[in-house]
Design a protein around this motif. Structure first.
Motif: not given
Length: 736
Positions: A561-579
């Motif tokens: 569960f993510m509080p917002s769409l931006e937070a969900a995108i940020e979570w995915v970005e971090e994993r795509i970047l490997g960080d």
């Protein structure tokens, strides 16, 4: 004496308003009462006139006392007359005796009042306005046609038992005297709207009918005798012991009724209560608009219900807040609820003390009045629905309700209308698109501004993370549609984000489908990410709690569960970047040549620039600058994080719109255009900053033009890249 004079001055408008309203309400109440009771048996017409007077009296006295709407006049009304007439006609057709019909109508009126009181006390009075328009339109049109059909024989002066179509096609059944009286009455009512504005059409019509009757009586001696005269209402029988015996006997008979008989009236009582409540609240809304006041719907309905129950208890007709009498009351100077009480008192005095005059009112005149009322109840607006294929089905709802009212019954008409409206609603919901927008993380970005290398990687691998922004109602009618949109992604995507920001409701069928999606994704070790899961939907349901009870419990692997769409995108970005985490807080702050704005520049060219920079340490929560500040500094982030907070639209509250981390810069726009800050910068993690003030830059530009040009060029290039990315996102949003 002075106090009396002051009181009279304050309430003189109420007195004249109530008196004028009585002149409208009394004839109409008598007409409605006669209509209802004459449907039982023509010899019961006098009881009907008495029921109308008693109903107007009880409603006039009690509804204003307990209600909350100033200037509102309550009296027997057309919907009550129509429903009770149709009810009586149905019972007559079933062979029920007139005495039993009167008893059942009395109990029906009491139940109606109790249901209205319940609606008011429970606090659901405001929900009545949500009854579908096609149902109300078809119901009122059907009721109008029933009124017309029941009055045509009386209008033509045809013998008792004549059906409406017989009264139309068999002139030999007509009594020309009744036809003349009814015709003049109806014509006077119709023409009064055009030529007379101050006197209600009902009064003009009845006066015209009475004058016509008097003219004919001058030539026909039989019309000057009350006893046995079927052309007039007749003796009311409301004096002294006669009335007491009438009500006492009626209640003795009611006490012997079976519970099953009373239970069989519940459906009719609910229908009548709904119609009377709608009629009352509609009048209250119009009164509010004219007087710039606000009524209390639940209190008003409770008061109307109490008045209707008492009116039926004493042998009167139920009613509602009536438009005609209320507008006459208002235009005559009424100011408070006292005008309603005056109306009730004057109805009792005029109706009962001068009952001898009421006895001479021609039945054909009342039939003429009700024919006009019935015609005005027919709603022709739905005919426009036939002009478009998209609204033909809405017209079919109206037609089905009218047909059910005429050929089956009013209760069946209500049920048919509500069921068909629900079907039409489901059709619209199922036909709507619950997926507002589909995109991928490579097309969208979080509130983080990232270096070019990271942005390129996100663009390269971002299409492996799919975003579905959902809208509307997720229920059994739209679940299959949504699953078909999700299914192609379930076997290929590495991340699936479902944003629920615009979702209005979710039912168990939709929740079960989401559980199925979770299970399919979990087989591939892919999490289901639900963003914007609100704790309170418009329907009052806690969405997060509901989803958890349905089995979608966040566990960090299968469901997030993510509080917002931006937070969900940020979570995915971090994993795509490997960080997986944020930047390592133990790393030392960046030097000037390590910051993205100056990467590739020779260190010796930045030596002079470094002397113009101020190193600043900030703690979490520190405000770097605020909205409206004349701060034209450029800030370079050596370590930590800074959030940019800005207003969205006209909302005065600040929202998170961007985050800058290690190696980024912020404040560039004000540095270039020298205008006040349009947002705020707040430190979200302990930060080390380089600060370049405009004053220091001006000195640098004079002494080292090459360095200044380098800085401005790099700044403009980076801002252009940010703007291009923002423009791509706006294009995506606009296209979807």
């Amino acid at each position: 004496m002075r106090e009396f004079s002051g009181t009279w001055m304050r309430h003189s408008g109420d007195f004249w308003g109530g008196f004028a309203a009585m002149l409208v309400a009394l004839p109409a109440s008598v007409a409605f009462g006669v209509t209802v009771y004459a449907a039982i048996n023509p010899h019961y017409a006098a009881f009907g006139a008495l029921a109308g007077i008693l109903g107007a009296t009880a409603l006039g006295l009690l509804a204003p006392v307990f209600g909350g709407t100033d200037r509102l006049i309550s009296a027997p009304c057309a919907p009550a007359a129509a429903v009770l007439s149709a009810f009586a006609i149905q019972l007559v057709g079933q062979g029920t005796t007139p005495v039993t019909i009167v008893l059942l109508m009395t109990v029906l009126g009491i139940l109606t009042g109790l249901i209205q009181m319940l609606i008011g006390f429970v606090g659901i009075g405001g929900l009545i306005k949500y009854i579908p328009y096609p149902v109300v339109s078809g119901y009122l049109s059907g009721v109008g046609l029933i009124i017309i059909g029941s009055q045509l024989p009386k209008f033509a002066g045809a013998p008792e038992g004549t059906l409406w179509y017989q009264a139309l096609i068999k002139p030999e059944l007509w009594d020309l005297r009744g036809l003349a009286i009814g015709g003049v009455t109806a014509a006077a009512m119709l023409l009064s709207r055009r030529f007379v504005k101050t006197v209600p059409g009902t009064i003009i019509g009845i006066v015209a009918g009475a004058v016509t009757y008097g003219s004919l009586a001058a030539l026909d001696p039989s019309m000057r005798v009350l006893e046995g005269n079927e052309l007039v209402v007749g003796e009311l029988g409301a004096n002294g012991a006669g009335y007491i015996d009438l009500i006492t006997n009626r209640w003795n008979d009611i006490g012997e009724m079976r519970l099953s008989q009373v239970g069989g009236l519940i459906g009719s009582a609910i229908t009548l209560a709904a119609l009377l409540s709608i009629d009352t609240l509609k009048t209250c809304v119009i009164l509010d608009q004219m007087t710039r006041t606000r009524h209390e719907p639940n209190r008003e309905l409770a008061a109307q219900g109490f008045a209707n129950a008492v009116a039926s208890t004493i042998g009167g007709m139920p009613g509602a807040g009536t438009m005609g009498a209320t507008l006459v009351n208002l235009s005559s100077g009424a100011q408070t609820r006292m005008s309603g009480i005056v109306e009730g008192v004057t109805v009792a005095v005029v109706g009962l003390v001068l009952g001898a005059f009421v006895a001479w009112i021609p039945i054909a005149a009342l039939a003429g009045v009700l024919l006009v009322v019935g015609m005005r109840m027919i709603d022709t607006d739905p005919l426009r629905f036939l002009e478009s294929r998209s609204t033909v089905l809405d017209f079919s709802v109206v037609l089905a309700v009218v047909a059910s009212a005429l050929f089956i019954g009013l209760i069946a008409a209500s049920a048919v209308g509500v069921v068909l409206s629900i079907i039409l609603f489901l059709r619209e919901q199922v036909g709507g698109n619950v997926v507002r927008r589909k995109s991928v993380v490579g097309q969208r970005s979080s509130t983080w501004y990232r270096p070019d290398a990271e942005m390129q990687r996100l663009e390269q691998f971002g299409d492996t993370a799919v975003i579905f922004e959902l809208q509307g109602s997720l229920f059994f009618g739209t679940t299959h549609q949504l699953y078909l949109r999700l299914e192609p992604e379930l076997s290929t995507t590495h991340y699936l984000i479902l944003d629920l920001q615009r979702v209005q409701s979710v039912d168990l069928t939709a929740a079960h489908m989401l559980s199925l999606v979770r299970d399919i994704l979990s087989e591939r070790k892919v999490p289901l990410i639900l963003s914007s899961v609100r704790e309170m939907l418009p329907n009052g349901r806690n969405l997060r709690e509901f989803l958890e009870l349905a089995g979608l419990v966040p566990d960090g692997e299968k469901v997030l569960f993510m509080p917002s769409l931006e937070a969900a995108i940020e979570w995915v970005e971090e994993r795509i970047l490997g960080d997986v985490g944020k930047a390592d807080a133990t790393l030392p702050p960046l030097e000037l040549h390590e910051i993205g704005l100056f990467k590739g520049s020779k260190p010796d060219t930045l030596i002079d620039l470094a002397t113009c920079l101020e190193a600043r340490s900030c703690k979490t929560g520190d405000v770097v600058y605020d909205v409206g500040d004349m701060d034209c500094n450029l800030y370079l982030v050596r370590s930590g994080e800074v959030r940019i907070m800005g207003r969205v639209g006209t909302d005065v509250q600040l929202h998170h719109i961007a985050t800058y981390g290690r190696g980024e810069f912020f404040g560039g726009l004000a540095f270039l255009d020298h205008r006040p800050r349009g947002n705020s910068a707040v430190v979200s993690a302990d930060a080390e900053l380089y600060v370049l003030s405009m004053e220091k830059f001006d000195v640098l530009a004079e002494e080292h033009k090459r360095i200044a040009l380098l800085l401005i060029s790099q700044l403009a290039r980076t801002l252009a890249l940010r703007l291009r990315h923002s423009d791509q996102e706006l294009t995506l949003l606009r296209e979807n």
